[in-house]
Design a protein around this motif. Structure first.
Motif, short mmCIF file in Angstrom:
data_model
loop_
_atom_site.label_atom_id
_atom_site.label_comp_id
_atom_site.label_asym_id
_atom_site.label_seq_id
_atom_site.Cartn_x
_atom_site.Cartn_y
_atom_site.Cartn_z
N UNK A 246 0.72 -1.19 0.07
CA UNK A 246 -0.04 0.05 0.05
C UNK A 246 0.95 1.25 0.11
N UNK A 247 2.10 1.22 0.81
CA UNK A 247 2.91 2.44 0.80
C UNK A 247 3.53 2.60 -0.70
N UNK A 248 3.96 1.47 -1.32
CA UNK A 248 4.43 1.62 -2.39
C UNK A 248 3.42 1.99 -3.62
N UNK A 249 2.14 1.40 -3.31
CA UNK A 249 1.16 2.31 -4.27
C UNK A 249 0.91 3.55 -4.34
N UNK A 250 0.85 4.12 -2.99
CA UNK A 250 0.38 5.52 -2.76
C UNK A 250 1.56 6.24 -3.09
N UNK A 251 3.14 5.83 -2.88
CA UNK A 251 3.97 6.75 -3.35
C UNK A 251 4.26 6.78 -4.85
N UNK A 252 3.96 5.72 -5.56
CA UNK A 252 4.15 5.70 -7.16
C UNK A 252 2.63 6.47 -7.52
N UNK A 253 1.85 6.47 -7.07
CA UNK A 253 0.50 7.36 -7.50
C UNK A 253 0.84 8.61 -7.41
N UNK A 254 1.56 9.19 -6.16
CA UNK A 254 1.94 10.64 -6.01
C UNK A 254 2.83 11.13 -7.06
N UNK A 255 3.82 9.97 -7.64
CA UNK A 255 5.03 10.24 -8.41
C UNK A 255 4.42 10.44 -9.95
N UNK A 256 3.49 9.45 -10.26
CA UNK A 256 2.97 9.55 -11.61
C UNK A 256 1.96 10.63 -11.66
N UNK A 257 1.22 10.82 -10.74
CA UNK A 257 0.17 11.90 -10.88
C UNK A 257 0.38 13.19 -10.85
N UNK A 258 1.47 13.60 -10.07
CA UNK A 258 1.61 14.82 -9.70
C UNK A 258 3.30 15.18 -9.70
N UNK A 259 3.91 14.15 -10.00
CA UNK A 259 5.51 14.50 -10.10
C UNK A 259 6.08 14.31 -8.58
N UNK A 260 5.48 13.97 -7.47
CA UNK A 260 5.98 14.48 -5.97
C UNK A 260 6.56 13.25 -5.76
N UNK A 261 7.88 13.50 -5.02
CA UNK A 261 8.68 12.44 -4.17
C UNK A 261 8.47 12.39 -2.72
N UNK A 262 8.57 11.59 -2.18
CA UNK A 262 8.49 11.51 -0.47
C UNK A 262 8.74 10.07 -0.06
N UNK A 263 8.33 9.92 1.29
CA UNK A 263 8.44 8.48 1.97
C UNK A 263 7.46 8.43 3.01
N UNK A 264 7.36 7.16 3.64
CA UNK A 264 6.34 6.86 4.75
C UNK A 264 6.78 5.98 5.61
N UNK A 265 6.33 6.10 6.76
CA UNK A 265 6.27 4.62 7.53
C UNK A 265 4.83 4.37 7.97
N UNK A 266 4.73 3.23 7.89
CA UNK A 266 3.27 2.66 7.89
C UNK A 266 3.20 1.44 8.79
N UNK A 267 1.94 1.05 9.63
CA UNK A 267 1.90 -0.07 10.30
C UNK A 267 0.54 -0.21 10.27
N UNK A 268 0.09 -1.60 10.33
CA UNK A 268 -1.27 -2.21 10.38
C UNK A 268 -1.38 -2.54 11.83
N UNK A 269 -2.71 -2.79 12.12
CA UNK A 269 -3.01 -3.20 13.80
C UNK A 269 -2.34 -4.47 14.23
N UNK A 270 -1.92 -5.19 13.42
CA UNK A 270 -1.33 -6.50 13.69
C UNK A 270 -0.01 -6.37 13.89
N UNK A 271 0.73 -5.32 13.50
CA UNK A 271 2.07 -5.12 13.82
C UNK A 271 2.93 -5.06 12.60
N UNK A 272 2.29 -5.62 11.43
CA UNK A 272 3.18 -5.44 10.23
C UNK A 272 3.50 -4.04 9.81
N UNK A 273 4.66 -3.88 9.36
CA UNK A 273 5.21 -2.45 9.20
C UNK A 273 6.03 -2.21 7.92
N UNK A 274 5.99 -0.88 7.51
CA UNK A 274 6.85 -0.72 6.24
C UNK A 274 7.47 0.68 6.35
N UNK A 275 8.81 0.92 5.91
CA UNK A 275 9.44 2.21 5.74
C UNK A 275 9.72 2.41 4.48
#
Ligand SMILES: NC(=O)C[C@H](N)C(=O)O
Length: 310
Positions: A246-275
């Protein structure tokens, strides 16, 4: 899997001589926040602890070390959100306080509003007994040097911006399964006075909902706001995507739709996480099951047992 906390120190391009400071800063912030969770603290306590430590660290663009606006002044934005109740608190364009994230939490806890700005935020801080600090104590040599450099007629504003994005943020899940997020920033270098970025806007600078997870974002604020990046990522998680996908999809959407770069940290309630990030670098660190995880460049992922970490 629980508890877990993940922090970032901003997406962008970190000059080589500053990269060790960024990495050690996020690692020590995540260790302290993890200790809060292990001591029975809530996810909100943990994300505020992490963000406060990073605000106090002059290597990051938040609190002390914030970038300067066009006039050479510090105006800061911060947000917290509690996934159990969907309560949130934010401050924007606030001056003369050391820890905007703490004030954002007070907005959530002590007012019926979601965001206070500029002078009103300062008045509220005074009424809560938050000490006023001189602006000079928030300005580093480095941020003043970069401000001056960016005012020069031959400056390349895009390159300068990427030199230090440095916004800070955290997401956590506590042992009760409650999620929370916090984000804090000095904003974009040489921004107009009064500019409010993505950071204090729920859905953009962060979002937390026990039904799906929590996200804290960093990157080009105007782009993040166009795609409401944090909420966009949680939407994908609601549709069954993992925190990472989901993090990669969001960042890819921001890049393709508005040319924006960025980063995120993400967790789900079970404790799976992403940076995850689409910029060249993002200092990040996570703590879970007694292990510290951290990295700076794409694909980098180091681990260390927390008891052994110094
Ligand atoms: N460094 C950053 O992440 C900047 C922040 N998102 C802003 O636009 O204010």
């Amino acid at each position: 899997m629980l508890p877990v906390v993940v922090v970032h120190g901003g997406a962008g391009h970190i000059p080589k001589e500053r990269s060790d400071l960024s990495t050690s800063g996020v690692c020590s912030a995540v260790r302290s926040a993890y200790a809060v969770l292990q001591g029975g603290g809530s996810s909100m306590d943990a994300v505020v602890e992490a963000a406060m430590l990073l605000e106090n660290n002059p290597s990051f663009n938040a609190g002390c070390g914030s970038v300067l606006n066009l006039k050479g002044e510090v105006e800061m934005d911060a947000l917290v959100m509690d996934g159990k109740t969907l309560s949130s608190g934010a401050v924007s364009a606030v001056r003369n306080i050391a820890n905007p994230v703490q004030l954002a939490r007070l907005v959530m806890d002590k007012t019926s509003h979601a965001c206070l700005t500029a002078e009103g935020a300062s008045q509220f801080a005074r009424s809560m007994g938050v000490p006023e600090v001189p602006q000079e104590s928030l300005i580093t040599e480095y941020s003043r040097m970069r401000w001056k450099k960016n005012l020069a007629p031959d400056a390349n504003p895009v390159e300068c911006q990427m030199g230090k994005m440095g916004t800070v943020g955290a997401v956590a899940v506590d042992t009760d399964g409650n999620v929370a997020c916090a984000t804090s920033t000095g904003g974009m270098l040489n921004k107009m006075e009064g500019r409010v970025g993505d950071t204090p806007c729920i859905g953009s600078g962060g979002y937390a909902d026990n039904m799906s997870g929590a996200v804290s974002t960093t990157g080009h604020g105007e782009a993040i706001m166009k795609v409401t990046l944090a909420r966009h990522i949680l939407f994908h998680m609601e549709q069954g995507q993992s925190a990472e996908a989901a993090s990669d999809l969001g960042l890819a959407h921001m890049k393709s739709r508005v040319g924006g770069l960025g980063g995120v940290v993400t967790v789900d309630p079970q404790g799976n996480w992403a940076a995850r990030f689409s910029s060249r670098q993002m200092a990040w660190a996570a703590a879970q099951k007694g292990t510290l995880h951290y990295g700076l460049y794409t694909g980098e992922h180091f681990t260390q047992i927390i008891e052994d970490a110094h």
